[in-house]
Design an enzyme around this catalytic site. Structure first.
Site, short mmCIF file in Angstrom:
data_model
loop_
_atom_site.label_atom_id
_atom_site.label_comp_id
_atom_site.label_asym_id
_atom_site.label_seq_id
_atom_site.Cartn_x
_atom_site.Cartn_y
_atom_site.Cartn_z
N CYS A 2 0.86 -1.18 0.00
CA CYS A 2 0.00 0.00 0.00
C CYS A 2 0.90 1.23 0.00
O CYS A 2 1.64 1.45 0.94
CB CYS A 2 -0.92 0.02 1.22
SG CYS A 2 -1.98 1.48 1.29
N GLU A 103 -3.93 1.12 -5.55
CA GLU A 103 -2.91 0.28 -6.17
C GLU A 103 -2.84 0.66 -7.64
O GLU A 103 -3.72 1.36 -8.15
CB GLU A 103 -3.24 -1.21 -6.01
CG GLU A 103 -3.25 -1.72 -4.59
CD GLU A 103 -1.88 -1.72 -3.90
OE1 GLU A 103 -0.88 -1.34 -4.56
OE2 GLU A 103 -1.81 -2.09 -2.72
#
Length: 229
Positions: A2, A103
């Protein structure tokens, strides 16, 4: 992994969703749609046995590792019991609330961001490890990392890692100082929300630039018009 997340609500509303009415607020951070490593973000934790919310630097490196290791923004769930992370697993368990995370897919220079969030649009409670208190040489000595796990084959093939997200009750258990490191690690493994609890869509490549902000960043990109054969 992340590398950015969407934390666009105020800390008090995240805490209300978490179920804590008596937390000590030490947070001055403003909501953002594009939280980036190196910034200070609200983190939920227990302080002297009491719930608290503090702004903490996203990124951690132990003071002794300054010449040996890079600053980390994530910690792999499979490794949180090793020598480097074990102390934080014992004394620095924390939760980072958010609305979603990002993402990317595609080649370098043409990276396409995706916004990932719960299907029910409830807040995310992402597990973190943190070191609280003042730093001596570098602000990363007093910072946090997000705990990540295998994405179960990839979420729409976006990435093979994802943050460990728990529901509010399980996240509160993660913060309980009375549970052992072994129990905390098992909780993270067994109670993480599954991939099918989430949904995702493409968003503006403007997310790629740290410092860009605004509600437009989380709006889904329009689907391309179908072409006639």
């Amino acid at each position: 992994m992340c590398g950015r997340f969407d934390q666009n609500d105020i800390a008090r509303r995240y805490i209300a969703a978490f179920g804590w009415a008596d937390a000590a607020y030490n947070s001055q951070a403003q909501p953002t749609y594009n939280a980036a490593p190196g910034t200070y973000r609200p983190v939920i934790h227990m302080q002297d046995g009491q719930p608290a919310v503090d702004d903490l630097h996203w990124g951690y490196r132990a003071a002794w590792a300054a010449e040996k290791l890079p600053v980390c923004v994530n910690a792999r769930l499979e490794k949180i019991t090793n020598n480097y992370w074990r102390k934080l697993l014992k004394t620095g368990r924390a939760v980072v609330p958010a609305n979603g995370w990002y993402e990317w897919t595609g080649e370098k220079g043409k990276r396409q961001p995706w916004h990932i969030h719960r299907k029910d649009r409830e807040p995310l409670f992402m597990l973190a490890l943190a070191n609280f208190g003042p730093f001596k040489e570098h602000k990363a000595e007093s910072g946090f990392v997000l705990v990540t796990a295998d994405a179960e084959g990839g979420m729409v093939d976006i990435h093979d890692r994802r943050p460990v997200v728990l529901n509010a009750a399980d996240a509160a258990t993660w913060l309980d100082p009375d549970i052992s490191t072994e129990q905390a690690e098992m909780l993270a493994r067994q109670m993480a929300l599954p991939a099918d609890a989430f949904e995702w869509y493409k968003v503006s490549p403007e997310v790629n630039y740290a410092g860009r902000d605004g509600a437009h960043l989380i709006e889904p990109l329009p689907e391309p018009e179908p072409h006639d054969e």
